[in-house]
Write a protein that holds these residues in place. Structure first.
Motif, PDB file in Angstrom:
ATOM      1  N   MET A  37       0.860  -1.183   0.000  1.00  0.00           N
ATOM      2  CA  MET A  37       0.000   0.000   0.000  1.00  0.00           C
ATOM      3  C   MET A  37       0.899   1.237   0.000  1.00  0.00           C
ATOM      4  SD  MET A  37      -2.908   1.400   2.662  1.00  0.00           S
ATOM      5  CE  MET A  37      -4.351   0.536   2.056  1.00  0.00           C
ATOM      6  N   MET A  38       0.584   2.153  -0.935  1.00  0.00           N
ATOM      7  CA  MET A  38       1.292   3.439  -1.012  1.00  0.00           C
ATOM      8  C   MET A  38       0.419   4.517  -0.390  1.00  0.00           C
ATOM      9  SD  MET A  38       2.204   3.776  -5.093  1.00  0.00           S
ATOM     10  CE  MET A  38       2.990   5.403  -4.993  1.00  0.00           C
ATOM     11  N   ARG A  39       1.036   5.427   0.340  1.00  0.00           N
ATOM     12  CA  ARG A  39       0.365   6.686   0.645  1.00  0.00           C
ATOM     13  C   ARG A  39       0.889   7.664  -0.394  1.00  0.00           C
ATOM     14  NH1 ARG A  39       2.479   8.151   5.329  1.00  0.00           N
ATOM     15  NH2 ARG A  39       3.775   9.693   4.285  1.00  0.00           N
ATOM     16  N   LEU A  40      -0.006   8.223  -1.179  1.00  0.00           N
ATOM     17  CA  LEU A  40       0.439   9.072  -2.283  1.00  0.00           C
ATOM     18  C   LEU A  40       0.901  10.439  -1.771  1.00  0.00           C
ATOM     19  CD1 LEU A  40       0.402   8.183  -5.294  1.00  0.00           C
ATOM     20  CD2 LEU A  40      -1.055   6.794  -3.827  1.00  0.00           C
ATOM     21  N   SER A  41       1.994  10.894  -2.309  1.00  0.00           N
ATOM     22  CA  SER A  41       2.450  12.262  -2.068  1.00  0.00           C
ATOM     23  C   SER A  41       2.088  13.166  -3.231  1.00  0.00           C
ATOM     24  CB  SER A  41       3.970  12.279  -1.881  1.00  0.00           C
ATOM     25  OG  SER A  41       4.306  11.584  -0.715  1.00  0.00           O
ATOM     26  N   ALA A  42       2.128  12.606  -4.422  1.00  0.00           N
ATOM     27  CA  ALA A  42       1.834  13.402  -5.615  1.00  0.00           C
ATOM     28  C   ALA A  42       1.393  12.475  -6.733  1.00  0.00           C
ATOM     29  CB  ALA A  42       3.078  14.184  -6.047  1.00  0.00           C
ATOM     30  N   CYS A  43       0.584  13.028  -7.620  1.00  0.00           N
ATOM     31  CA  CYS A  43       0.168  12.263  -8.800  1.00  0.00           C
ATOM     32  C   CYS A  43      -0.014  13.223  -9.968  1.00  0.00           C
ATOM     33  CB  CYS A  43      -1.140  11.526  -8.517  1.00  0.00           C
ATOM     34  SG  CYS A  43      -1.717  10.557  -9.938  1.00  0.00           S
ATOM     35  N   GLY A  44       0.682  12.958 -11.055  1.00  0.00           N
ATOM     36  CA  GLY A  44       0.551  13.790 -12.239  1.00  0.00           C
ATOM     37  C   GLY A  44      -0.818  13.615 -12.894  1.00  0.00           C
ATOM     38  N   VAL A  45      -1.263  14.680 -13.541  1.00  0.00           N
ATOM     39  CA  VAL A  45      -2.538  14.629 -14.266  1.00  0.00           C
ATOM     40  C   VAL A  45      -2.193  14.474 -15.744  1.00  0.00           C
ATOM     41  CG1 VAL A  45      -4.674  15.854 -14.797  1.00  0.00           C
ATOM     42  CG2 VAL A  45      -3.583  16.123 -12.547  1.00  0.00           C
ATOM     43  N   GLY A 367       0.073  19.368 -14.847  1.00  0.00           N
ATOM     44  CA  GLY A 367      -0.511  19.668 -13.542  1.00  0.00           C
ATOM     45  C   GLY A 367      -0.219  18.496 -12.619  1.00  0.00           C
ATOM     46  N   VAL A 368       0.016  18.785 -11.354  1.00  0.00           N
ATOM     47  CA  VAL A 368       0.313  17.722 -10.399  1.00  0.00           C
ATOM     48  C   VAL A 368      -0.594  17.880  -9.181  1.00  0.00           C
ATOM     49  CG1 VAL A 368       2.075  16.693  -8.901  1.00  0.00           C
ATOM     50  CG2 VAL A 368       2.713  17.589 -11.145  1.00  0.00           C
ATOM     51  N   ILE A 369      -1.220  16.787  -8.793  1.00  0.00           N
ATOM     52  CA  ILE A 369      -2.001  16.788  -7.558  1.00  0.00           C
ATOM     53  C   ILE A 369      -1.052  16.455  -6.413  1.00  0.00           C
ATOM     54  CG2 ILE A 369      -3.814  15.589  -6.287  1.00  0.00           C
ATOM     55  CD1 ILE A 369      -5.202  15.256  -9.069  1.00  0.00           C
TER      56      ILE A 369
END
Lengths: 379, 379
Positions: A37-45, A367-369
């Protein structure tokens, strides 16, 4: 016990084709055997997320979006020996089983396992459900546009902890796809001539891939002067605004004398044919953009034979993710690869719908979330 | 002094498009600096010669045909150091200047010099004239369907004297083109799966090229059961009669599970698209057949990207003639390459028009013109 088996997470979900995606609370199951399981720090759009919502890339709905994620391992399933809690990881939207003929021959981007389970984990099931208990599909084994995501280890790549995760996230799709098209698929050579059609997120990376590989002349083609200006920052030596050209292929051929390499980074057969058209003898055109399912490319048959020109495609930049992700990070750290400049804007997960609008309207290189407080946490 | 400067020779000449070629006496000038004169022993009758007479391959007329010649050097010009009278040589219809970027990088088949002087010697002039003194163009720097021909050394390859010249002649075009498409262009690997569309002279050689390279499954496709039977002799493991198939691509895909390599040996965009269609992920389709100038090939764009399939072409089997001609002779002498079986019939030069009719009607794997008494002479 239910609390320990599932973790609540905000996620970006596409429930209906051509409708705005929703940001909703979902439940993510803790990892089973061979999963983390990852805890997300960032995700590209990414444009491919949009393509999943409009059917250009067919995915079953409802679908948790996101395939360009970076984060921290927070739990490991049974039998996982290569990852521990606290590891920094990137998602890989192609799984790498390591066993099929493609993995065995250095082409994990074509892994058979990935093809078989495009909207689930490799075993065909998902760890994601909505609050009503209905399962949610995941984008290409990832679904990482969410605060938490459980992935099979075959879709995870460990990276060094001294790499900022919001920059690292971009490597997991757009950067790898563009740079890899030049370095892995085309194998651009020092001193060569390359033309890149389309200067969005992937095109800019194809340009910097050509620059890293030593291309001497890099011609960027787009219809937006703003994007062409950006292309120069990423290494384009010449720019051509396609809108201003009556015969684009002729103009580019005159400029290059017949290119060695050409990259289609838009996703249209007509532009793929232009990319092929600007090649000199022995040249190679690489289609990187994702075209609609029925889109076609038409070329003159005899030019294949007499000029030995090649028309091919690049999926995920022909990535060997376990080798290439760390190498791209190395190039960034050596200041050879631009990542900071790609991030036009960051968004919270609640702003994700706006991020898609901005992308569709061509406002962002990327864009990055960025995931709230969690981005600050290091464990 | 005129007698010493020119030598009389019978030659096969195309004077008017779509008309039967003529067999006429011409005059061949003795070699100038950097040139040699060959006395021909044999010359293959190739579909490309026919294409020159009907405009599929545009050549200026009148034109001395022939580009698949084998013979003996009877005179050398000034400055020629690599050839002496008595050497056995093959013509090469691509010249190899050794200096351009293509020659320098191992792709002499794309030599710039060849492109610049397609119907003359490299300097743009000819050594051939009719009895009225009018210059005659020559097919691709050769014009070897004649008793004598003066060629630039860049279009000549020396071979061993223990090789029969009528067999050797075939290497200079059809065999090199077919075998080289498999071994040089596609780089077929041991154990791989290949499909060959069209089982004429070039297709049969593509089949044996795949066999020599170790392909495990070789599927031959044609509309003639007779040619398919011949294909089996050349190494095809499976045959498909295209006439009997409602959905040819589907049938071949089912048989192969998605081919690694496919070869188009007919010269039609529609068949090139079929060759591309039978490929599996990462597969490569090679167009070998010479299509009409306006013929087009249309493929689905997204399959390039998602499956990394490749559509390319092979010119002269991507030949490096000075390496490959001797190697092919070595394979023949080791009984790995079939040449004897390719020669369906031999003709005298006076029978050349009939040889073209037989070829057009599909009667021959290969017809070969053998030059009378001279074939018996060894000096």
């Amino acid at each position: 016990m239910a609390e320990t088996k599932y973790r609540r997470a905000k996620a970006v979900v596409c429930r209906e084709r051509d409708k705005p995606m929703t940001v909703e609370e979902i439940e993510v199951e803790m990892p089973r055997r061979g999963e983390v399981m990852m805890r997300l720090s960032a995700c590209g759009v990414c444009h491919s997320d949009l393509s999943a919502t409009n059917g250009t890339i067919p995915f079953p709905l409802p679908l948790v979006l996101g395939h360009e994620g970076a984060g921290v391992v927070v739990a490991v399933g049974e039998g996982v020996t290569d990852y521990v809690v606290g590891d920094h990881v990137l998602s890989s939207f192609v799984s790498m089983c390591g066993k099929c003929r493609y993995c065995q021959t250095g082409r994990p981007q074509l892994c058979d396992q990935a093809a078989k389970a495009a909207s689930t984990l490799p075993d065909g099931t998902v760890r994601t459900r909505d609050l009503a208990g209905n399962p949610l599909n995941i984008f290409s084994g990832c679904g990482v546009m969410a605060e938490y995501a459980t992935l099979h280890v075959d879709n995870v790549v460990k990276i060094t902890k001294d790499m900022p995760l919001d920059r690292a996230a971009l490597i997991g799709c757009g950067v790898m796809t563009g740079v890899g098209a030049a370095t892995n698929t085309a194998k651009v050579e020092p001193g060569s001539t390359a033309v890149v059609f389309g200067c969005g997120g992937v095109g800019l990376n194809a340009i910097q891939g050509c620059a890293i590989a030593g291309a001497a002349m890099i011609v960027a083609v787009d219809t937006s002067d703003e994007k062409l200006e950006m292309a120069r920052q990423f290494g384009a030596t010449h720019t051509v605004n396609a809108k201003a050209e009556e015969n684009l292929v002729k103009t580019v051929r005159k400029l290059t004398g017949g290119a060695d390499y050409a990259f289609e980074c838009v996703g249209m057969g007509e532009i793929a044919a232009q990319a092929y058209g600007v090649l000199g003898k022995g040249g190679k055109a690489v289609v990187v953009g994702v075209a609609a399912p029925k889109d076609q490319t038409t070329i003159r048959t005899s030019s294949l034979t007499f000029e030995e020109k090649t028309l091919t495609g690049s999926y995920f930049g022909s990535a060997r993710p376990r080798q290439d992700f760390p190498r791209l990070i190395g190039l960034y750290q050596a200041k050879r690869l631009k990542l900071d400049e790609l991030i036009t804007r960051t968004y919270t997960i609640d702003e994700a719908p706006q991020a898609f609008i901005d992308m569709a309207e061509g406002r962002n290189a990327r864009g990055v979330i960025v995931f709230g407080d969690q981005a600050e946490r290091t464990d």
